[in-house]
Each structure stands twice: as C-alpha cells, then as structure tokens.
Enzyme design. Structure first.
Site, mmCIF file in Angstrom:
data_model
loop_
_atom_site.group_PDB
_atom_site.id
_atom_site.type_symbol
_atom_site.label_atom_id
_atom_site.label_comp_id
_atom_site.label_asym_id
_atom_site.label_seq_id
_atom_site.Cartn_x
_atom_site.Cartn_y
_atom_site.Cartn_z
ATOM 1 N N LYS A 53 -22.884 22.166 17.199
ATOM 2 C CA LYS A 53 -21.917 22.194 16.090
ATOM 3 C C LYS A 53 -21.956 20.864 15.332
ATOM 4 C CE LYS A 53 -18.960 25.435 18.568
ATOM 5 N NZ LYS A 53 -17.819 25.603 19.488
ATOM 6 N N GLN A 97 -13.238 22.025 22.313
ATOM 7 C CA GLN A 97 -14.118 22.965 23.003
ATOM 8 C C GLN A 97 -13.460 23.461 24.297
ATOM 9 O OE1 GLN A 97 -17.172 23.997 21.764
ATOM 10 N NE2 GLN A 97 -17.262 25.418 23.475
ATOM 11 N N ASP A 120 -10.313 26.688 14.540
ATOM 12 C CA ASP A 120 -10.538 27.831 15.428
ATOM 13 C C ASP A 120 -9.503 28.938 15.221
ATOM 14 O OD1 ASP A 120 -12.849 27.728 16.904
ATOM 15 O OD2 ASP A 120 -12.008 26.504 18.517
#
Ligand code: NAD
Length: 286
Positions: A53, A97, A120
C-alpha cells in the site's frame, strides 16, 4: 462464454486515473494527498500488505508514511499516534492494518480515527451513513467499493437481482450488504451458522464469497449463469494463492467470475488509493 472479470486490468486503469488526478491537484491547487499506514507487530502477511500500500501510494504521487510499532505496543501509545495523525494537516487518510496484537482493542483503535480520515470506512459514523444511504461524501470500505466498481464496469445489472453474500465481516460482508441493498438488489447474508448454505447460494444471481475457507463454493452450489465474486485470499501448502471458490469448476457454470489472484485483490488497493485522493479533495473542498 464465461466472462473472467479482470480486476488487475481495471485496477491498472484506476491507478492511472488516480496518478493523473494527483498530478493535477498538485499542479493546479497545491494539494498533495497523504496517507498514513499504521502497523503493529510483525505478522508476515500484514507487513507485505502495508508495504504494498505504501509503495503504491508513493508511485502514484501520494504522500505516504508507514508507521511501524512493535507487537507489544500499548493501546495508549497507538491512540496517541492516531491523535497526532488526526491533527496532521498533511494526512488525509489513516489506515490501521488488522489484525492487531491481542492487547489492542480493534474497536477502540478504529473508532479513534476521525471519520473524515477513515479511509477503511470502519468508523460507525461512516458505516451508519452508508446503511442510511445518505447523500454526500463519506468513505466506504475499499474492498466492497472496489467490488461495486467491478460490477458497474462489467455492466452487471443489480436492480431486483438476488445477491447472496457469504461472510459477515465488518470490512467486507456488512458494507457490501448495504451497497447492494442501496443498489436495489435483494440481499441475503450468510455466515458460519447458516443452515443449508448450498440451497441459499443456488438462489444467487450475484454470489459474493468472503470467508477465508479455500474452495468453500463448488460448482454444485452455484446457479447456472450467476455472477461470482471471490474475495478470499488463501495460501495453500504449496505456496500458491487460491480463493474461496473452486474457480475451474465454477467457471464452467457462471456468467462471469473473478479469479484469485487478479480479481478483487488488485481492486482493493486501487480503490484505497482512489479514496485517499477523494478524502483529500473532500477535506479541502467539502
Ligand atoms: P473474517 O474472518 O473477518 O470473516 C469471515 C466470515 O466468513 C465470517 O462472517 C464467518 O461467519 C464466515 N464463514 C467462515 N466460514 C464459513 C463457512 N464455512 N460457511 C459460511 N460462512 C463462513 O474474514 P474477512 O476479513 O471478511 O476476509 C475473508 C476472506 O477475504 C479472507 O480470505 C481474506 O484474506 C479475504 N480478503 C480479501 C480482500 C481482498 O482485497 N481481496 C480484502 C479483505 C479480505
């Protein structure tokens, strides 16, 4: 002929558009979108995901910072970092994460991210807006958003169709439930406790599987002509990646199907980049 939905090619196209938009924002408005990727611990797969990412963001011209913490980081320490990033004017998107080490409460951590930087889409405010199908700009979980983009790109009609989602996670299944419902599909969601899963999946015009169980879905579980989206990423003992769907067997029966790898996976990261730029624009322009 079954259509193989090419997530890799579509992701490439989206990334090129994002790169172009980032260059324009920088040139014309002096806006440099920024993402912070936070990781705690040394889970091998998570380290690879976060590095991918971070590297992709840099490649597209997005300002990216990778914040690594040891596995024994305290919740207070991580919350302090998130607060700093919330107030950092160079950062538009914050991603923590998962999975997190056991001493950290994922709910407390994700809820600490300010909704405007919640790339997210896990903050209850953003999820609530999604379920209420509200107008306006708010982030949506990247994998479900990427799946909706794939369905749109391949002109897959959702109106009045039976959509079955197998897997109820907050990152994949639940936001998809809302997105498909908002698109006027008739949505059913199944999980580990569902009785007679096969009878249910056979009703699906659109079948989306996100369980982490390799080859859970066989050809006998699929209606002829269904569209099958496989979210699963499973590493087999020989090192190869495979999905939650028995691709070769199901391919013969489906109208369209995503492969693993090369389907949903590349779309998730391209959507993450796209949404980072969205967040930057929304923050600067409302
Ligand atoms: P999760 O473990 O949080 O949730 C799994 C869900 O599957 C649960 O709701 C569970 O009830 C359901 N489930 C498990 N076994 C089942 C069974 N036998 N029958 C029916 N339902 C069952 O997982 P997640 O985070 O949603 O991820 C699911 C899979 O998708 C994993 O393989 C993950 O690696 C992959 N994933 C891929 C991407 C991508 O970008 N391609 C993104 C996120 C997750």
């Amino acid at each position: 002929m079954t259509t193989i939905i090419d997530g890799k090619a579509l992701a490439k196209k989206i990334n090129a558009q994002t790169q172009e938009l980032v260059a324009q924002l920088r040139e014309k408005q002096n806006i440099i979108p920024g993402i912070a990727v936070v990781i705690a611990g040394d889970d091998a797969a998570s380290l690879i995901y976060t590095r991918n990412k971070h590297n992709k963001a840099i490649k597209l011209g997005i300002n990216s910072i990778l914040k690594k913490f040891p596995a024994n980081v305290s919740q207070d320490e991580l919350l302090t970092e998130i607060e700093k990033l919330n107030n950092d004017d160079t950062i538009d998107a914050i991603l923590v994460q998962q999975p997190l080490p056991p001493q950290l409460d994922p709910e407390v951590i994700t809820n600490a991210i300010v909704p405007a930087k919640d790339v997210d889409g896990l903050n209850p405010l953003n999820l609530g807006k999604l379920f209420a199908n509200q107008h306006g700009n708010y982030p949506v979980a990247c994998t479900p958003r990427g799946i909706m983009r794939m369905l749109a790109e391949y002109n897959i009609d959702l109106q009045g169709k039976n959509a079955v989602i197998v897997g109820r996670s907050i990152l994949v299944g639940k936001p998809l439930l809302a997105l498909l419902n908002n698109a006027n599909a008739t949505v059913t969601m199944a999980g580990r406790n569902t009785r007679d899963l096969s009878a249910l999946t056979k009703t699906a015009d659109i079948l989306i599987v996100a369980t982490g169980v390799p080859h859970l879905i066989k050809a006998t579980d699929v209606k002829p002509g269904a569209v099958v989206i496989d979210v699963g990423i499973n590493r087999l003992s020989d090192g190869k990646l495979t999905g939650d769907v028995d691709f070769e067997a199901v391919k013969a029966k489906a109208q369209a199907i995503t492969p693993v790898p090369g389907g949903v996976g590349p779309m998730t990261i391209a959507t993450l980049m796209e949404q980072t730029v969205d967040l930057a624009q929304w923050r600067h322009h409302g």
